[in-house]
Enzyme design. Structure first.
Site, PDB file in Angstrom:
ATOM      1  N   ASN A  14       2.289 -52.887 -36.917  1.00  0.00           N
ATOM      2  CA  ASN A  14       1.518 -53.291 -35.734  1.00  0.00           C
ATOM      3  C   ASN A  14       1.499 -54.827 -35.655  1.00  0.00           C
ATOM      4  O   ASN A  14       1.047 -55.497 -36.580  1.00  0.00           O
ATOM      5  CB  ASN A  14       0.094 -52.720 -35.878  1.00  0.00           C
ATOM      6  CG  ASN A  14      -0.793 -53.055 -34.701  1.00  0.00           C
ATOM      7  OD1 ASN A  14      -0.783 -54.182 -34.221  1.00  0.00           O
ATOM      8  ND2 ASN A  14      -1.569 -52.098 -34.249  1.00  0.00           N
ATOM      9  N   HIS A  17      -1.762 -58.743 -34.165  1.00  0.00           N
ATOM     10  CA  HIS A  17      -2.442 -59.962 -34.596  1.00  0.00           C
ATOM     11  C   HIS A  17      -1.528 -61.173 -34.721  1.00  0.00           C
ATOM     12  O   HIS A  17      -1.998 -62.289 -34.927  1.00  0.00           O
ATOM     13  CB  HIS A  17      -3.274 -59.686 -35.847  1.00  0.00           C
ATOM     14  CG  HIS A  17      -4.366 -58.703 -35.520  1.00  0.00           C
ATOM     15  ND1 HIS A  17      -5.254 -58.925 -34.504  1.00  0.00           N
ATOM     16  CD2 HIS A  17      -4.645 -57.469 -36.004  1.00  0.00           C
ATOM     17  CE1 HIS A  17      -6.064 -57.882 -34.384  1.00  0.00           C
ATOM     18  NE2 HIS A  17      -5.710 -56.986 -35.282  1.00  0.00           N
ATOM     19  N   HIS A  50      -0.804 -52.596 -29.258  1.00  0.00           N
ATOM     20  CA  HIS A  50      -1.935 -52.092 -28.463  1.00  0.00           C
ATOM     21  C   HIS A  50      -2.170 -53.049 -27.298  1.00  0.00           C
ATOM     22  O   HIS A  50      -2.586 -54.183 -27.505  1.00  0.00           O
ATOM     23  CB  HIS A  50      -3.170 -52.024 -29.371  1.00  0.00           C
ATOM     24  CG  HIS A  50      -4.382 -51.446 -28.718  1.00  0.00           C
ATOM     25  ND1 HIS A  50      -5.577 -51.299 -29.393  1.00  0.00           N
ATOM     26  CD2 HIS A  50      -4.605 -50.974 -27.465  1.00  0.00           C
ATOM     27  CE1 HIS A  50      -6.471 -50.766 -28.583  1.00  0.00           C
ATOM     28  NE2 HIS A  50      -5.918 -50.564 -27.407  1.00  0.00           N
ATOM     29  N   ARG A  52      -4.506 -53.929 -24.820  1.00  0.00           N
ATOM     30  CA  ARG A  52      -5.921 -53.654 -24.504  1.00  0.00           C
ATOM     31  C   ARG A  52      -6.215 -54.016 -23.053  1.00  0.00           C
ATOM     32  O   ARG A  52      -5.538 -54.868 -22.470  1.00  0.00           O
ATOM     33  CB  ARG A  52      -6.836 -54.443 -25.438  1.00  0.00           C
ATOM     34  CG  ARG A  52      -6.757 -54.001 -26.879  1.00  0.00           C
ATOM     35  CD  ARG A  52      -7.800 -54.713 -27.724  1.00  0.00           C
ATOM     36  NE  ARG A  52      -9.109 -54.167 -27.496  1.00  0.00           N
ATOM     37  CZ  ARG A  52      -9.776 -53.394 -28.352  1.00  0.00           C
ATOM     38  NH1 ARG A  52      -9.255 -53.100 -29.522  1.00  0.00           N
ATOM     39  NH2 ARG A  52     -10.968 -52.938 -28.049  1.00  0.00           N
ATOM     40  N   ARG A  56      -6.531 -59.098 -24.995  1.00  0.00           N
ATOM     41  CA  ARG A  56      -6.961 -60.141 -25.945  1.00  0.00           C
ATOM     42  C   ARG A  56      -5.861 -60.534 -26.934  1.00  0.00           C
ATOM     43  O   ARG A  56      -5.891 -61.599 -27.494  1.00  0.00           O
ATOM     44  CB  ARG A  56      -8.215 -59.709 -26.696  1.00  0.00           C
ATOM     45  CG  ARG A  56      -7.979 -58.596 -27.679  1.00  0.00           C
ATOM     46  CD  ARG A  56      -9.213 -58.275 -28.460  1.00  0.00           C
ATOM     47  NE  ARG A  56     -10.227 -57.630 -27.645  1.00  0.00           N
ATOM     48  CZ  ARG A  56     -11.232 -56.918 -28.163  1.00  0.00           C
ATOM     49  NH1 ARG A  56     -11.359 -56.825 -29.471  1.00  0.00           N
ATOM     50  NH2 ARG A  56     -12.102 -56.324 -27.390  1.00  0.00           N
ATOM     51  N   GLU A  77       0.054 -48.210 -28.198  1.00  0.00           N
ATOM     52  CA  GLU A  77      -1.357 -47.801 -28.290  1.00  0.00           C
ATOM     53  C   GLU A  77      -2.034 -48.120 -26.970  1.00  0.00           C
ATOM     54  O   GLU A  77      -1.918 -49.243 -26.468  1.00  0.00           O
ATOM     55  CB  GLU A  77      -2.064 -48.571 -29.398  1.00  0.00           C
ATOM     56  CG  GLU A  77      -1.732 -48.077 -30.772  1.00  0.00           C
ATOM     57  CD  GLU A  77      -2.532 -48.831 -31.823  1.00  0.00           C
ATOM     58  OE1 GLU A  77      -3.515 -49.504 -31.476  1.00  0.00           O
ATOM     59  OE2 GLU A  77      -2.147 -48.758 -32.981  1.00  0.00           O
ATOM     60  N   THR A 108     -10.528 -51.306 -33.031  1.00  0.00           N
ATOM     61  CA  THR A 108     -10.821 -49.922 -32.650  1.00  0.00           C
ATOM     62  C   THR A 108     -11.726 -49.316 -33.716  1.00  0.00           C
ATOM     63  O   THR A 108     -11.268 -48.892 -34.768  1.00  0.00           O
ATOM     64  CB  THR A 108      -9.498 -49.136 -32.501  1.00  0.00           C
ATOM     65  OG1 THR A 108      -8.588 -49.935 -31.744  1.00  0.00           O
ATOM     66  CG2 THR A 108      -9.716 -47.832 -31.777  1.00  0.00           C
ATOM     67  N   GLU A 158      -3.391 -39.312 -35.258  1.00  0.00           N
ATOM     68  CA  GLU A 158      -3.413 -40.402 -36.230  1.00  0.00           C
ATOM     69  C   GLU A 158      -4.828 -40.423 -36.783  1.00  0.00           C
ATOM     70  O   GLU A 158      -5.796 -40.607 -36.038  1.00  0.00           O
ATOM     71  CB  GLU A 158      -3.053 -41.740 -35.580  1.00  0.00           C
ATOM     72  CG  GLU A 158      -3.069 -42.861 -36.618  1.00  0.00           C
ATOM     73  CD  GLU A 158      -2.404 -44.134 -36.147  1.00  0.00           C
ATOM     74  OE1 GLU A 158      -1.411 -44.060 -35.399  1.00  0.00           O
ATOM     75  OE2 GLU A 158      -2.890 -45.212 -36.543  1.00  0.00           O
ATOM     76  N   HIS A 201      -5.291 -47.758 -39.984  1.00  0.00           N
ATOM     77  CA  HIS A 201      -6.432 -48.663 -39.779  1.00  0.00           C
ATOM     78  C   HIS A 201      -6.989 -49.136 -41.116  1.00  0.00           C
ATOM     79  O   HIS A 201      -7.440 -48.343 -41.926  1.00  0.00           O
ATOM     80  CB  HIS A 201      -7.566 -48.054 -38.943  1.00  0.00           C
ATOM     81  CG  HIS A 201      -8.303 -49.119 -38.177  1.00  0.00           C
ATOM     82  ND1 HIS A 201      -9.223 -49.943 -38.755  1.00  0.00           N
ATOM     83  CD2 HIS A 201      -8.203 -49.529 -36.886  1.00  0.00           C
ATOM     84  CE1 HIS A 201      -9.669 -50.800 -37.857  1.00  0.00           C
ATOM     85  NE2 HIS A 201      -9.061 -50.578 -36.707  1.00  0.00           N
TER      86      HIS A 201
HETATM   87  N1  PXP Z   1      -3.585 -47.413 -35.710  1.00  0.00           N
HETATM   88  C1  PXP Z   1      -4.370 -47.577 -34.621  1.00  0.00           C
HETATM   89  C2  PXP Z   1      -4.479 -46.446 -33.661  1.00  0.00           C
HETATM   90  C3  PXP Z   1      -5.042 -48.805 -34.377  1.00  0.00           C
HETATM   91  O1  PXP Z   1      -5.816 -48.938 -33.297  1.00  0.00           O
HETATM   92  C4  PXP Z   1      -4.850 -49.853 -35.292  1.00  0.00           C
HETATM   93  C5  PXP Z   1      -5.504 -51.165 -35.034  1.00  0.00           C
HETATM   94  O2  PXP Z   1      -5.025 -51.726 -33.874  1.00  0.00           O
HETATM   95  C6  PXP Z   1      -4.013 -49.647 -36.384  1.00  0.00           C
HETATM   96  C7  PXP Z   1      -3.408 -48.412 -36.592  1.00  0.00           C
HETATM   97  C8  PXP Z   1      -3.728 -50.725 -37.381  1.00  0.00           C
HETATM   98  O3  PXP Z   1      -4.890 -51.094 -38.033  1.00  0.00           O
HETATM   99  P1  PXP Z   1      -4.844 -52.392 -38.956  1.00  0.00           P
HETATM  100  O4  PXP Z   1      -4.511 -53.543 -38.058  1.00  0.00           O
HETATM  101  O5  PXP Z   1      -6.222 -52.454 -39.507  1.00  0.00           O
HETATM  102  O6  PXP Z   1      -3.803 -52.148 -39.996  1.00  0.00           O
END
Ligand code: PXP
Length: 257
Positions: A14, A17, A50, A52, A56, A77, A108, A158, A201
Site C-alpha cells: 500500500n 503514505h 486508497h 479517500r 488526503r 480501496e 480506517t 480482508e 492493517h
Molecule cells: N488494508 C486496508 C483495507 C486498509 O484500509 C489499510 C490502510 O489503508 C491497509 C490494509 C494497510 O494498513 P497499514 O498501512 O497499517 O499497513
C-alpha cells in the site's frame, strides 16, 4: 506443487503514505508510482491504494497513473459511494476492497458493517463484479460480518488486523490473545464458507509472519510500516525483508499441518 510445498501468499504494498509525505509539501516528491515500481521490482505481487473522499493522500491522478504505468495488479480501496464506484468502473482495477470511511478518522479504524449495510453494499458489489473486478470487504473477523459477506456476494474478505496489532504494541497481552483468536477463527470460518481470505492493517515483519502461519490467508496488504521503514532502508530492502518474513510464516504453517 508437492503436498508439502507452501501455499502461495500474495503481498500487496500500500503506497498511500508515500502520497501523504508528498502532500505534506505539495509538488511531486516522493512519487507513489515510483514507490510502486520499486515494490514490484523487489517482489511485491501487487499495489494497493486508497482513494479517500477527501483525497488526503492518494489523488485521482495517482490511481490513474498506477493503473497505466504499473503492470502488476492494482487493489483499489474505496468507500461504497457512487463517486468511487464510477471511478472504479472507469479504472477497472484488478481488485476493489470496500472499506468504511469516516472523515474524522486518521486511518480506517474499524471494519465495514457488512451485516448492517447488506442492502447498500450488495448492488455496489454486483456492479464491480459485473465489470470483472474482484471484490473484497474489509471487515472485522466477526462471524456476523463473514456471514453477511456471503449474502452480499463478495468473493473475498480482508480481515482487519488493526486491533490485534495495536493490542500487541500497547503490550495488552490478554486483549492481543483475544484478538488473535478472533482472527484465527475468522479466517477458518470464512474459508469454510468459500470466501478468499486476505488480511491487513498495522502489520509489521513479526505480525505479518504470524498471520502468514494461518493457511487460509492468501493475501496481505501492508503499507504504513513498509513506507516508514523504507525511509531508512529503501523500498527494495523492506519489501524483500517482508517477503522473507511471510515465507517463514508460511513454511511454519506447512510444517504444523
Ligand atoms: N488494508 C486496508 C483495507 C486498509 O484500509 C489499510 C490502510 O489503508 C491497509 C490494509 C494497510 O494498513 P497499514 O498501512 O497499517 O499497513
Amino acid at each position: 506443487m508437492s503436498a508439502s510445498a507452501p501455499r502461495p501468499i500474495r503481498l500487496g504494498v500500500n503506497v498511500d503514505h508515500v502520497a501523504t509525505l508528498r502532500n505534506a509539501r505539495g509538488g511531486r516528491l516522493p512519487d507513489p508510482v515510483r514507490a510502486a515500481r520499486a515494490a514490484i521490482a523487489a517482489g511485491a505481487d501487487g499495489i494497493t491504494a486508497h482513494l479517500r473522499e477527501d483525497r488526503r493522500h492518494i489523488t485521482d491522478e495517482d490511481v490513474r497513473r498506477l493503473r497505466k504505468e504499473i503492470a502488476a495488479p492494482l487493489n483499489f480501496e474505496m468507500a461504497a459511494t457512487e463517486e468511487m464506484l464510477a471511478i472504479a468502473l472507469e479504472l477497472k482495477p484488478h481488485a476493489a476492497c470496500l472499506v468504511p470511511e469516516r472523515r474524522t478518522e486518521r486511518t480506517t479504524e474499524g471494519g465495514l458493517d457488512a451485516a448492517g449495510q447488506c442492502n447498500a453494499l450488495a448492488p455496489v458489489v454486483a456492479r464491480l463484479k459485473g465489470a470483472g473486478i474482484r471484490v473484497s470487504l474489509f471487515i472485522a473477523a466477526d462471524p456476523r460480518q463473514i456471514e453477511a459477506t456471503t449474502r452480499i456476494g463478495a468473493p473475498a474478505i480482508e480481515i482487519h488486523t488493526g486491533a490485534w496489532c495495536e493490542a500487541l504494541t500497547q503490550a495488552h497481552a490478554a486483549e492481543a490473545a483475544t484478538e488473535w483468536e478472533r482472527i484465527r477463527a475468522g479466517a477458518q470460518a470464512a474459508h469454510a464458507a468459500g470466501l478468499e481470505v486476505h488480511a491487513g492493517h498495522g502489520l509489521d515483519y513479526e505480525t505479518a509472519e504470524a498471520v502468514a502461519r494461518l493457511p487460509e490467508v492468501v493475501e496481505l496488504n501492508i503499507g504504513h510500516f513498509l513506507v516508514s521503514e523504507a525511509l531508512f532502508s529503501g523500498f527494495d530492502s523492506v519489501v524483500r525483508q517482508m517477503r522473507a518474513a511471510i515465507a517463514r510464516g508460511r513454511v511454519r504453517a506447512e510444517r504444523a499441518a
